[in-house]
Design a protein around this motif. Structure first.
Motif, mmCIF file in Angstrom:
data_model
loop_
_atom_site.group_PDB
_atom_site.id
_atom_site.type_symbol
_atom_site.label_atom_id
_atom_site.label_comp_id
_atom_site.label_asym_id
_atom_site.label_seq_id
_atom_site.Cartn_x
_atom_site.Cartn_y
_atom_site.Cartn_z
ATOM 1 N N ALA A 1 0.879 -1.363 -0.167
ATOM 2 C CA ALA A 1 -0.096 0.003 -0.184
ATOM 3 C C ALA A 1 0.752 1.268 -0.026
ATOM 4 O O ALA A 1 0.665 2.273 -0.804
ATOM 5 C CB ALA A 1 -0.879 -0.108 1.254
ATOM 6 N N ALA A 2 1.949 1.258 0.879
ATOM 7 C CA ALA A 2 2.668 2.543 0.908
ATOM 8 C C ALA A 2 3.497 2.715 -0.635
ATOM 9 O O ALA A 2 3.508 3.910 -0.841
ATOM 10 C CB ALA A 2 4.018 2.188 2.106
ATOM 11 N N ARG A 3 3.967 1.589 -1.307
ATOM 12 C CA ARG A 3 4.527 1.630 -2.499
ATOM 13 C C ARG A 3 3.670 2.289 -3.558
ATOM 14 O O ARG A 3 3.917 3.215 -4.144
ATOM 15 C CB ARG A 3 5.097 0.185 -3.074
ATOM 16 N N ASP A 4 2.343 1.752 -3.577
ATOM 17 C CA ASP A 4 1.408 2.304 -4.536
ATOM 18 C C ASP A 4 0.879 3.445 -4.058
ATOM 19 O O ASP A 4 0.355 4.398 -5.008
ATOM 20 C CB ASP A 4 0.328 1.244 -4.473
ATOM 21 N N LEU A 5 0.767 4.198 -2.826
ATOM 22 C CA LEU A 5 0.490 5.262 -2.500
ATOM 23 C C LEU A 5 1.625 6.577 -2.614
ATOM 24 O O LEU A 5 1.330 7.571 -2.404
ATOM 25 C CB LEU A 5 -0.112 5.258 -0.841
ATOM 26 N N TYR A 6 2.670 6.033 -2.538
ATOM 27 C CA TYR A 6 3.949 6.867 -2.649
ATOM 28 C C TYR A 6 4.046 7.626 -1.369
ATOM 29 O O TYR A 6 4.313 8.741 -1.376
ATOM 30 C CB TYR A 6 3.696 7.910 -4.042
ATOM 31 N N VAL A 7 3.964 6.975 -0.304
ATOM 32 C CA VAL A 7 4.355 7.277 1.051
ATOM 33 C C VAL A 7 5.193 6.259 1.564
ATOM 34 O O VAL A 7 5.422 5.291 1.296
ATOM 35 C CB VAL A 7 3.041 7.495 1.738
ATOM 36 N N SER A 8 6.021 6.609 2.853
ATOM 37 C CA SER A 8 6.699 5.896 3.583
ATOM 38 C C SER A 8 5.898 5.184 4.056
ATOM 39 O O SER A 8 4.601 5.130 4.704
ATOM 40 C CB SER A 8 7.705 6.575 4.273
ATOM 41 N N GLN A 9 6.468 3.783 4.402
ATOM 42 C CA GLN A 9 5.594 2.825 5.266
ATOM 43 C C GLN A 9 5.129 3.336 6.788
ATOM 44 O O GLN A 9 4.220 2.977 7.178
ATOM 45 C CB GLN A 9 6.252 1.197 5.411
ATOM 46 N N PRO A 10 6.386 3.770 7.404
ATOM 47 C CA PRO A 10 6.362 4.299 9.055
ATOM 48 C C PRO A 10 5.019 5.597 8.862
ATOM 49 O O PRO A 10 4.200 5.374 9.544
ATOM 50 C CB PRO A 10 7.625 4.996 9.151
ATOM 51 N N ALA A 11 4.949 6.340 7.786
ATOM 52 C CA ALA A 11 3.968 7.248 7.815
ATOM 53 C C ALA A 11 2.583 6.917 7.575
ATOM 54 O O ALA A 11 1.765 7.180 8.265
ATOM 55 C CB ALA A 11 4.267 8.403 6.651
ATOM 56 N N LEU A 12 2.642 5.905 6.655
ATOM 57 C CA LEU A 12 1.250 5.156 6.360
ATOM 58 C C LEU A 12 0.823 4.477 7.828
ATOM 59 O O LEU A 12 -0.534 4.521 8.166
ATOM 60 C CB LEU A 12 1.447 4.166 5.065
ATOM 61 N N SER A 13 1.663 3.659 8.241
ATOM 62 C CA SER A 13 1.306 3.119 9.733
ATOM 63 C C SER A 13 1.011 4.204 10.799
ATOM 64 O O SER A 13 -0.198 3.507 11.440
ATOM 65 C CB SER A 13 2.513 2.290 10.216
ATOM 66 N N ARG A 14 1.393 5.054 10.975
ATOM 67 C CA ARG A 14 1.126 6.309 11.839
ATOM 68 C C ARG A 14 -0.431 6.855 11.584
ATOM 69 O O ARG A 14 -1.103 6.796 12.283
ATOM 70 C CB ARG A 14 2.005 7.454 11.720
ATOM 71 N N GLN A 15 -0.719 6.792 10.222
ATOM 72 C CA GLN A 15 -1.897 7.392 9.637
ATOM 73 C C GLN A 15 -3.202 6.535 10.229
ATOM 74 O O GLN A 15 -4.179 6.827 10.496
ATOM 75 C CB GLN A 15 -1.917 7.738 8.187
ATOM 76 N N ILE A 16 -2.675 5.007 9.999
ATOM 77 C CA ILE A 16 -3.644 4.050 10.195
ATOM 78 C C ILE A 16 -3.967 4.033 11.890
ATOM 79 O O ILE A 16 -4.944 3.872 12.008
ATOM 80 C CB ILE A 16 -3.326 2.573 9.803
ATOM 81 N N ARG A 17 -3.004 3.860 12.612
ATOM 82 C CA ARG A 17 -3.128 4.140 14.054
ATOM 83 C C ARG A 17 -3.660 4.963 14.377
ATOM 84 O O ARG A 17 -4.693 5.175 15.542
ATOM 85 C CB ARG A 17 -1.571 4.160 14.673
ATOM 86 N N PRO B 1 17.685 -2.288 -22.266
ATOM 87 C CA PRO B 1 16.878 -1.983 -20.886
ATOM 88 C C PRO B 1 15.752 -0.711 -21.259
ATOM 89 O O PRO B 1 15.991 -0.117 -22.081
ATOM 90 C CB PRO B 1 17.876 -0.936 -20.230
ATOM 91 N N LEU B 2 14.591 -0.780 -20.640
ATOM 92 C CA LEU B 2 13.537 -0.275 -21.165
ATOM 93 C C LEU B 2 12.977 0.922 -19.930
ATOM 94 O O LEU B 2 12.858 0.460 -18.973
ATOM 95 C CB LEU B 2 12.487 -1.181 -21.477
ATOM 96 N N MET B 3 12.681 2.142 -20.526
ATOM 97 C CA MET B 3 12.299 3.094 -19.554
ATOM 98 C C MET B 3 10.875 2.631 -19.021
ATOM 99 O O MET B 3 10.064 2.081 -19.882
ATOM 100 C CB MET B 3 12.111 4.445 -20.381
ATOM 101 N N TRP B 4 10.490 3.066 -17.740
ATOM 102 C CA TRP B 4 9.099 2.636 -17.421
ATOM 103 C C TRP B 4 8.866 3.770 -16.305
ATOM 104 O O TRP B 4 9.670 4.590 -15.852
ATOM 105 C CB TRP B 4 9.069 1.295 -16.808
ATOM 106 N N THR B 5 7.438 3.539 -15.850
ATOM 107 C CA THR B 5 7.265 4.710 -14.656
ATOM 108 C C THR B 5 6.332 3.857 -13.717
ATOM 109 O O THR B 5 5.506 3.179 -14.050
ATOM 110 C CB THR B 5 6.584 5.791 -15.236
ATOM 111 N N ARG B 6 6.341 4.744 -12.480
ATOM 112 C CA ARG B 6 5.271 4.209 -11.556
ATOM 113 C C ARG B 6 3.959 5.076 -11.515
ATOM 114 O O ARG B 6 3.208 4.627 -10.633
ATOM 115 C CB ARG B 6 6.073 4.001 -10.003
ATOM 116 N N LYS B 7 3.980 6.091 -12.232
ATOM 117 C CA LYS B 7 2.947 7.170 -12.410
ATOM 118 C C LYS B 7 1.820 6.377 -13.019
ATOM 119 O O LYS B 7 0.725 6.798 -12.530
ATOM 120 C CB LYS B 7 3.494 8.059 -13.143
#
Length: 294
Positions: free
Chosen positions: A21-37, A190-196
């Protein structure tokens, strides 16, 4: 409540993984965990059971999930309607596109529509990779030239153009000696790609899996066309793009070659199904007429 927190909760609940979830939301895992807590503290209940690496929804979390999805959908619809009404009131038509957008059809459609409706201001709005459908659903644009395949749920779409796909190569790349290439010729590049963009969008452009069942060699990431082409120009990778991009983005250190054995890009004019704005329908009709005449 901040809709961002609900979006975070839904992301974790659907993936049952804070890491994913953190990867797909482009946030850090600790920040995401704090928000859920914090959300759990505000509600006074636990929403997830966390046991080692396993994450499960509690009964309360399972009950909240459909309501959270509905709240996010309702908020998105409300925002879209408000933005669309404001644009219509100002006699503005916002046209979304990505990079070269709808190619020559789009440019001719805007010109023809400007003659037909000089009272309407047409504002081109550039979208992130693969983001045209979401821009429509969020009310950021009124109509868009969408590169297919794409998630057009809640939208209407009409294909108005097709374009061959090209590969961009560094000017001194050995394959530039050819007039065209096949996808097998690019097997080790090698092929260019994006997470966007959505994963399905990235895979289609990357031709993943390849005809032989293999996976592309993933090269550097990029957030926009300028970053992508700079990487290619230095020889770090290659990239794919439609014919209109090859024509529009000339570069002294780049060469474009058609890839002859992969399916072409289809470009659609798309709009929100529920729209009643006559200006949107007029622009769509003008675009479809032009595409039928070519």
């Amino acid at each position: 409540m901040d809709t961002r927190v609900l979006r975070y909760f839904v992301a974790v609940a659907e993936r049952l993984s804070f890491t994913a979830a953190a990867r797909d939301l482009y946030v850090s895992q600790p920040a995401l965990s704090r928000q859920i807590r914090q959300l759990e503290a505000d509600l006074g209940v636990e929403l997830f059971v966390r046991t080692g690496r396993e994450v499960r929804l509690t009964a309360a979390g399972g009950e909240l999930l459909p309501s959270a999805r509905k709240a996010l959908d309702d908020w998105r619809d409300a925002v879209r309607v408000v933005r669309s009404v404001a644009a219509a009131e100002a006699n503005v038509l916002r046209v979304g596109f990505v990079v070269s957008g709808g190619g020559s059809v789009a440019r001719r459609a805007r010109a023809a529509f400007a003659e037909q409706r000089p009272d309407v201001t047409v504002e081109p709005k550039r979208c992130d990779w693969g983001a045209e459908p979401d821009a429509l659903r969020q009310g950021l644009v009124d109509v868009a030239f969408v590169w297919l395949p794409a998630d057009t749920d809640g939208l209407r779409a009409h294909v108005v153009a097709t374009e061959a796909r090209y590969v961009a190569l560094a000017r001194d790349h050995p394959l530039t000696a050819r007039e065209s290439v096949g996808i097998a010729d690019l097997r080790d590049e090698p092929l260019m790609w994006t997470r966007k963009a959505p994963k399905e969008w990235v895979d289609w452009w990357a031709v993943n899996p390849r005809p032989d069942g293999g996976e592309p060699v993933w090269g550097p990431e990029n957030d926009n066309v300028d970053e992508m082409l700079e990487h290619v120009a230095t020889g770090a990778a290659v990239c794919f793009g439609p014919e209109s991009m090859a024509a529009y983005y000339a570069h002294p250190d780049l060469a474009w070659r058609p890839v002859t054995d992969i399916e072409p890009l289809r470009i659609a004019i798309a709009w929100v199904s529920e729209t009643v704005n006559p200006v949107v329908h007029a622009f769509v009709a003008a675009t479809v007429r032009l595409s039928s005449a070519t």
